[in-house]
Design an enzyme around this catalytic site. Structure first.
Site, PDB file in Angstrom:
ATOM      1  N   ARG A 189      13.121   4.042  12.751  1.00 48.65           N
ATOM      2  CA  ARG A 189      11.939   4.907  12.722  1.00 48.65           C
ATOM      3  C   ARG A 189      11.065   4.631  13.949  1.00 48.65           C
ATOM      4  O   ARG A 189      11.580   4.267  15.000  1.00 48.65           O
ATOM      5  CB  ARG A 189      11.191   4.692  11.391  1.00 48.65           C
ATOM      6  CG  ARG A 189      12.047   5.090  10.179  1.00 48.65           C
ATOM      7  CD  ARG A 189      11.295   4.902   8.880  1.00 48.65           C
ATOM      8  NE  ARG A 189      10.110   5.751   8.830  1.00 48.65           N
ATOM      9  CZ  ARG A 189       9.127   5.611   7.940  1.00 48.65           C
ATOM     10  NH1 ARG A 189       9.211   4.650   7.023  1.00 48.65           N
ATOM     11  NH2 ARG A 189       8.085   6.409   7.952  1.00 48.65           N
ATOM     12  N   HIS A 219      12.760  -2.708   2.059  1.00 46.83           N
ATOM     13  CA  HIS A 219      12.175  -1.420   2.450  1.00 46.83           C
ATOM     14  C   HIS A 219      13.066  -0.290   1.973  1.00 46.83           C
ATOM     15  O   HIS A 219      14.294  -0.400   2.031  1.00 46.83           O
ATOM     16  CB  HIS A 219      12.021  -1.324   3.971  1.00 46.83           C
ATOM     17  CG  HIS A 219      11.099  -2.350   4.519  1.00 46.83           C
ATOM     18  ND1 HIS A 219       9.742  -2.265   4.388  1.00 46.83           N
ATOM     19  CD2 HIS A 219      11.345  -3.507   5.167  1.00 46.83           C
ATOM     20  CE1 HIS A 219       9.185  -3.328   4.934  1.00 46.83           C
ATOM     21  NE2 HIS A 219      10.134  -4.108   5.415  1.00 46.83           N
ATOM     22  N   ARG A 221       5.203  10.854  -2.401  1.00 48.10           N
ATOM     23  CA  ARG A 221       4.796  10.521  -1.042  1.00 48.10           C
ATOM     24  C   ARG A 221       5.971  10.723  -0.070  1.00 48.10           C
ATOM     25  O   ARG A 221       6.993  10.047  -0.201  1.00 48.10           O
ATOM     26  CB  ARG A 221       4.375   9.049  -1.029  1.00 48.10           C
ATOM     27  CG  ARG A 221       4.170   8.484   0.332  1.00 48.10           C
ATOM     28  CD  ARG A 221       4.238   6.973   0.310  1.00 48.10           C
ATOM     29  NE  ARG A 221       3.911   6.464   1.619  1.00 48.10           N
ATOM     30  CZ  ARG A 221       4.267   5.287   2.073  1.00 48.10           C
ATOM     31  NH1 ARG A 221       4.948   4.467   1.305  1.00 48.10           N
ATOM     32  NH2 ARG A 221       3.943   4.909   3.271  1.00 48.10           N
ATOM     33  N   GLU A 225      12.454  -9.584   1.829  1.00 53.75           N
ATOM     34  CA  GLU A 225      11.682  -8.392   2.217  1.00 53.75           C
ATOM     35  C   GLU A 225      12.552  -7.158   2.031  1.00 53.75           C
ATOM     36  O   GLU A 225      13.691  -7.141   2.491  1.00 53.75           O
ATOM     37  CB  GLU A 225      11.266  -8.526   3.684  1.00 53.75           C
ATOM     38  CG  GLU A 225      10.514  -7.330   4.227  1.00 53.75           C
ATOM     39  CD  GLU A 225      10.229  -7.465   5.722  1.00 53.75           C
ATOM     40  OE1 GLU A 225       9.987  -8.588   6.204  1.00 53.75           O
ATOM     41  OE2 GLU A 225      10.281  -6.441   6.409  1.00 53.75           O
ATOM     42  N   ALA A 284       3.125  -0.967   4.741  1.00 51.63           N
ATOM     43  CA  ALA A 284       2.545  -1.010   6.093  1.00 51.63           C
ATOM     44  C   ALA A 284       2.071  -2.409   6.489  1.00 51.63           C
ATOM     45  O   ALA A 284       2.007  -2.724   7.694  1.00 51.63           O
ATOM     46  CB  ALA A 284       1.395  -0.016   6.191  1.00 51.63           C
ATOM     47  N   PRO A 312       0.788  -1.234   0.000  1.00 49.10           N
ATOM     48  CA  PRO A 312       0.000   0.000   0.000  1.00 49.10           C
ATOM     49  C   PRO A 312       0.821   1.286   0.000  1.00 49.10           C
ATOM     50  O   PRO A 312       1.854   1.378   0.668  1.00 49.10           O
ATOM     51  CB  PRO A 312      -0.836  -0.099   1.279  1.00 49.10           C
ATOM     52  CG  PRO A 312      -0.125  -1.086   2.132  1.00 49.10           C
ATOM     53  CD  PRO A 312       0.526  -2.056   1.190  1.00 49.10           C
ATOM     54  N   ASN A 313       0.324   2.226  -0.761  1.00 51.19           N
ATOM     55  CA  ASN A 313       0.857   3.593  -0.866  1.00 51.19           C
ATOM     56  C   ASN A 313       2.138   3.705  -1.694  1.00 51.19           C
ATOM     57  O   ASN A 313       2.610   4.800  -1.959  1.00 51.19           O
ATOM     58  CB  ASN A 313       1.070   4.222   0.530  1.00 51.19           C
ATOM     59  CG  ASN A 313      -0.210   4.250   1.337  1.00 51.19           C
ATOM     60  OD1 ASN A 313      -1.221   4.776   0.870  1.00 51.19           O
ATOM     61  ND2 ASN A 313      -0.214   3.661   2.518  1.00 51.19           N
ATOM     62  N   TYR A 351      10.958   8.581   1.768  1.00 50.20           N
ATOM     63  CA  TYR A 351      10.971   7.523   0.752  1.00 50.20           C
ATOM     64  C   TYR A 351      11.706   7.893  -0.533  1.00 50.20           C
ATOM     65  O   TYR A 351      11.836   7.061  -1.430  1.00 50.20           O
ATOM     66  CB  TYR A 351       9.523   7.105   0.439  1.00 50.20           C
ATOM     67  CG  TYR A 351       8.810   6.555   1.663  1.00 50.20           C
ATOM     68  CD1 TYR A 351       9.184   5.332   2.213  1.00 50.20           C
ATOM     69  CD2 TYR A 351       7.795   7.277   2.297  1.00 50.20           C
ATOM     70  CE1 TYR A 351       8.568   4.837   3.351  1.00 50.20           C
ATOM     71  CE2 TYR A 351       7.161   6.785   3.436  1.00 50.20           C
ATOM     72  CZ  TYR A 351       7.549   5.566   3.950  1.00 50.20           C
ATOM     73  OH  TYR A 351       6.953   5.075   5.077  1.00 50.20           O
ATOM     74  N   ASN A 361       8.084  -5.578  -1.037  1.00 49.75           N
ATOM     75  CA  ASN A 361       8.002  -4.494  -0.075  1.00 49.75           C
ATOM     76  C   ASN A 361       6.551  -4.462   0.389  1.00 49.75           C
ATOM     77  O   ASN A 361       5.686  -3.906  -0.300  1.00 49.75           O
ATOM     78  CB  ASN A 361       8.391  -3.150  -0.697  1.00 49.75           C
ATOM     79  CG  ASN A 361       8.374  -2.040   0.355  1.00 49.75           C
ATOM     80  OD1 ASN A 361       7.859  -2.232   1.456  1.00 49.75           O
ATOM     81  ND2 ASN A 361       8.946  -0.896   0.016  1.00 49.75           N
TER      82      ASN A 361
END
Ligand code: DHK
Length: 151
Positions: A109, A102, A21, A100, A79, A13-14, A26, A76
Site C-alpha cells: 500500500r 493486519h 469501513r 502483529e 494506524a 483505531p477505526n 479491509y 492489530n
C-alpha cells in the site's frame, strides 16, 4: 502445550468500524466475526482469549499494562503501527510474546504503511489475509508458546 494460556487480542483505531469501513481494502467482515473466528479456534487450541479495542492510544497502553500477566498478545495496532513509539515501548515493557497482524498487506500500500514501529518488538508479522490474518497470528503465537517456550 499452550493449553490454559491466556492470550490478549487487541485492536487499534477505526477497527470498530470493520465491515463498513473501506470494505474494498479491509473486507466486509466485522470485529464480531473476528471474535467468533478466534473463539472457535481458541476452543480447539485450549487457550482463553481477552478482546480489547480502542481508538485511544493511551487506553491500549493502559490495557496492556493491566494485563501484562497474560501469556501472549495478538495485536492489530491499525494506524498506530506506523506512528506509535509509545505502543512499541509498552509491548517491549510488558515482555510477553506478541504477533502483529493486519487485514491488508501493508507492504503493498502507501509508502508510510510499510514502516512498522511495532514489528521489531514482536515475534513476527502477518499481513494481507483479511480476518484470516488474526487466525494465522493466533496459531503462530500458540505454536511459539508451546515450541519455543515449552508452555
Ligand atoms: C489497519 C489500519 O487501520 C491501517 O491504519 C493500517 C491495518 C493497516 C490493517 O490492514 O489491518 O495501515
Amino acid at each position: 502445550m499452550a493449553e490454559g494460556k491466556k492470550i490478549l487480542v487487541v485492536n487499534g483505531p477505526n477497527l470498530n468500524l470493520l465491515g463498513t469501513r473501506e470494505p474494498e481494502i479491509y473486507g466486509d467482515k466485522t470485529l464480531d466475526d473476528v471474535r467468533a473466528l478466534l473463539l472457535a479456534a481458541a476452543g480447539k487450541l485450549g487457550v482463553s482469549l481477552d478482546f480489547f479495542q480502542s481508538n485511544v492510544e493511551g487506553d491500549i497502553i493502559n490495557y496492556l499494562h493491566k494485563n501484562r500477566v497474560a501469556d501472549g498478545l495478538v495485536i492489530n495496532p491499525a494506524a498506530f503501527t506506523h506512528t506509535s513509539i509509545a505502543l512499541r515501548d509498552a509491548i517491549a515493557a510488558i515482555g510477553i510474546p506478541a504477533v502483529e497482524v493486519h487485514l491488508s498487506n501493508i507492504h503493498a500500500r502507501e509508502e508510510f504503511r510499510r514502516v512498522s514501529y511495532i514489528a521489531p518488538v514482536c515475534i513476527g508479522q502477518i499481513s494481507g489475509f483479511g480476518i484470516q490474518s488474526y487466525l494465522l497470528g493466533l496459531e503462530a503465537l500458540v505454536d511459539y508458546l508451546s515450541v519455543n517456550l515449552g508452555k
